[in-house]
Design a protein around this motif. Structure first.
Motif, mmCIF file in Angstrom:
data_model
loop_
_atom_site.group_PDB
_atom_site.id
_atom_site.type_symbol
_atom_site.label_atom_id
_atom_site.label_comp_id
_atom_site.label_asym_id
_atom_site.label_seq_id
_atom_site.Cartn_x
_atom_site.Cartn_y
_atom_site.Cartn_z
ATOM 1 N N ALA A 160 0.826 -1.208 0.000
ATOM 2 C CA ALA A 160 0.000 0.000 0.000
ATOM 3 C C ALA A 160 0.860 1.257 0.000
ATOM 4 O O ALA A 160 0.527 2.250 -0.650
ATOM 5 C CB ALA A 160 -0.932 -0.010 1.211
ATOM 6 N N THR A 161 1.952 1.243 0.732
ATOM 7 C CA THR A 161 2.918 2.347 0.736
ATOM 8 C C THR A 161 4.314 1.755 0.711
ATOM 9 O O THR A 161 4.535 0.617 1.148
ATOM 10 C CB THR A 161 2.765 3.238 1.982
ATOM 11 N N LEU A 162 5.260 2.545 0.187
ATOM 12 C CA LEU A 162 6.620 2.059 0.028
ATOM 13 C C LEU A 162 7.583 3.138 0.491
ATOM 14 O O LEU A 162 8.200 3.846 -0.293
ATOM 15 C CB LEU A 162 6.877 1.703 -1.438
ATOM 16 N N ILE B 243 8.590 -3.825 -8.615
ATOM 17 C CA ILE B 243 7.674 -2.775 -8.179
ATOM 18 C C ILE B 243 6.755 -2.409 -9.339
ATOM 19 O O ILE B 243 7.001 -2.782 -10.491
ATOM 20 C CB ILE B 243 8.421 -1.516 -7.674
ATOM 21 N N SER B 244 5.700 -1.652 -9.040
ATOM 22 C CA SER B 244 4.737 -1.257 -10.068
ATOM 23 C C SER B 244 5.099 0.107 -10.650
ATOM 24 O O SER B 244 5.922 0.846 -10.096
ATOM 25 C CB SER B 244 3.332 -1.192 -9.458
ATOM 26 N N SER B 245 4.454 0.462 -11.772
ATOM 27 C CA SER B 245 4.684 1.775 -12.386
ATOM 28 C C SER B 245 4.328 2.918 -11.450
ATOM 29 O O SER B 245 5.097 3.882 -11.325
ATOM 30 C CB SER B 245 3.896 1.883 -13.694
ATOM 31 N N LEU C 55 6.928 5.914 -10.014
ATOM 32 C CA LEU C 55 6.713 7.361 -10.048
ATOM 33 C C LEU C 55 6.836 7.956 -8.645
ATOM 34 O O LEU C 55 7.379 9.043 -8.461
ATOM 35 C CB LEU C 55 5.342 7.668 -10.641
ATOM 36 N N GLU C 56 6.320 7.235 -7.659
ATOM 37 C CA GLU C 56 6.397 7.711 -6.277
ATOM 38 C C GLU C 56 7.845 7.807 -5.803
ATOM 39 O O GLU C 56 8.216 8.717 -5.050
ATOM 40 C CB GLU C 56 5.610 6.759 -5.368
ATOM 41 N N LEU C 57 8.665 6.873 -6.270
ATOM 42 C CA LEU C 57 10.066 6.826 -5.840
ATOM 43 C C LEU C 57 10.991 7.645 -6.736
ATOM 44 O O LEU C 57 12.197 7.722 -6.473
ATOM 45 C CB LEU C 57 10.553 5.373 -5.822
ATOM 46 N N PRO D 119 16.847 4.148 -2.870
ATOM 47 C CA PRO D 119 16.307 3.069 -3.695
ATOM 48 C C PRO D 119 17.299 1.957 -4.006
ATOM 49 O O PRO D 119 16.921 0.954 -4.607
ATOM 50 C CB PRO D 119 15.914 3.810 -4.975
ATOM 51 N N GLU D 120 18.553 2.111 -3.599
ATOM 52 C CA GLU D 120 19.549 1.110 -3.965
ATOM 53 C C GLU D 120 19.170 -0.289 -3.478
ATOM 54 O O GLU D 120 19.469 -1.284 -4.127
ATOM 55 C CB GLU D 120 20.919 1.491 -3.413
#
Length: 219
Positions: A180-182, A196-198, A202-204, A188-189
Motif C-alpha cells: 500500500a505504501t513504500l 515494483i509497479s509503475s 513514479l512515487e520513488l 532506492p539502492e
C-alpha cells in the motif's frame, strides 16, 4: 507460496492434540503440540527451545530471550512480542495473525513459508536474515530493517512500509507491487532485483533522481 493459514484455533490440523502449557518457558526445551493461551512471559530465557505444532493465542512476551529457537508449524494469534530476542531463530510453515512485534531483534534468523497477516511490526531487526516464501499480508512495517538480508519469493500484499531499510538486501522475486505504501529510509539502492509497479516507480522517482545526482527542475 501458497500457505494455508487458518483463522481459528479449531481449524488447525493438530488442534485436537494440543495441551495447555503451564509454568515458565525453559531453554533448550522441546514443546510439541502445546497451546500457550493468554499468558504473560516476562524476561524469561528459552534459547534453543523447539516449538513443534504449537499454538499461541493472546500471549504476551516481553523481554523473552529465544535465541536460536525453532518454530515449526506454529500458529500465533493476537499476541504481543515486545523487546524479544529472536536472533538466529528458525521459522518454518508458521503464521502470525493479528499480532504485534515491537523492538524485536531477529537478525540472522531464517524464515521459510511464513505468513504475517494483519500484524504490526515496529523496530524489528531482520538484518542478514534469510526469508524464503514469506508473505506480509495487510501488515504495517515501520522501522523494519532488512539490511543485508536475502529475500526470495517474499511479497507484501496490502501492507504499508514506513521507514523500512533495504540497503544491501539481495532480492530474488521479491514482489512489492501489492504494498500500500513504500517508504524507504536509505534510498532506492536496496530495491535492486525487486519487482515494483509503475505507480510505485513514479512515487520513488525523486529518490532515484537524488541517487543518480539528477536535478529535476521545471522552467
Amino acid at each position: 507460496m501458497p500457505l494455508s493459514v487458518p483463522d481459528r484455533l479449531a481449524d488447525l490440523p493438530y488442534a485436537h492434540l494440543l495441551r495447555t502449557h503451564t509454568g515458565p518457558l525453559r531453554a533448550d526445551e522441546r514443546y510439541d503440540t502445546v497451546h500457550f493461551e493468554g499468558g504473560e512471559y516476562l524476561d524469561q530465557s528459552a534459547g534453543g527451545a523447539t516449538f513443534l505444532e504449537c499454538a499461541f493465542t493472546g500471549v504476551s512476551l516481553s523481554g523473552v530471550k529465544l535465541r536460536r529457537a525453532r518454530f515449526n508449524e506454529v500458529w500465533a494469534r493476537a499476541g504481543r512480542w515486545v523487546a524479544c530476542e529472536l536472533v538466529e531463530s528458525e521459522w518454518q510453515d508458521s503464521a502470525l495473525v493479528g499480532g504485534v512485534l515491537a523492538g524485536v531483534a531477529a537478525h540472522g534468523s531464517a524464515l521459510r513459508r511464513v505468513v504475517f497477516r494483519g500484524c504490526k511490526l515496529e523496530a524489528v531487526n531482520l538484518r542478514s536474515a534469510v526469508l524464503r516464501d514469506v508473505v506480509f499480508e495487510d501488515c504495517l512495517l515501520r522501522d523494519v530493517d532488512f539490511g543485508d538480508a536475502k529475500l526470495t519469493d517474499v511479497s507484501f500484499p496490502g501492507s504499508g512500509l514506513e521507514e523500512v531499510r533495504l540497503r544491501g538486501a539481495k532480492h530474488t522475486r521479491t514482489d512489492l507491487r501489492g504494498a500500500a505504501t513504500l517508504g524507504l529510509t536509505d534510498g532506492p539502492e536496496g530495491l535492486r532485483g525487486a519487482l515494483i509497479s509503475s505507480p510505485q516507480l513514479l512515487e520513488l522517482a525523486p529518490q532515484f533522481a537524488q541517487a543518480l545526482g539528477i536535478t529535476v527542475q521545471d522552467r
